[in-house]
Structure formats: C-alpha cells, structure tokens
Design a protein around this motif. Structure first.
Motif: not given
Length: 65
Positions: A2-20, A37-43
């Motif tokens: 889902s849109f929200e799940t993808l958004k959350a996963s990117i936010s987690l990755l951004l946090d990881q980038m800061v911390n690691q 994935e957003f684009r391929s799902l038409g989101l």
C-alpha cells in the motif's frame, strides 16, 4: 504494497541513512527501489521523495564526472 506501507518503509530507510552513514550507498539503492515500486503500482510519488531521488541522481553524476 500500500501507499502508506511504502511511505513508511522509505522513512525507515532515511532514518537508517542518518544512523548508519557507512551503509549509505546500499540504503540509497533500497530507496530508489521503493520509489520505483510506487511508480510500478501506479501510486503517486510524494514530492519530498522525488526531490530526494533527484538529489541522489545529481550526487551520482558529480561522482562520475
């Protein structure tokens, strides 16, 4: 995914980038995959993610040039 799940996963990755920062390259690739994935799902890709993706592309071009 889902849109929200993808958004959350990117936010987690951004946090990881800061911390690691030593894993930044791998995390950048994961972020690009999630945006694709957003684009391929038409989101709609959130504007802040588009901006971040463009920034990554400019950085990559500078390192190659």
């Amino acid at each position: 995914m889902s849109f929200e799940t993808l958004k959350a996963s990117i936010s987690l990755l951004l946090d990881q980038m800061v911390n690691q920062p030593e894993d930044a390259h791998q995390i950048e690739e994961s972020i690009r995959e999630k945006i694709a994935e957003f684009r391929s799902l038409g989101l709609p890709v959130p504007e802040d993610f588009k901006s971040f993706e463009a920034s990554l592309s400019r950085d990559l071009a500078r390192h190659r040039g």
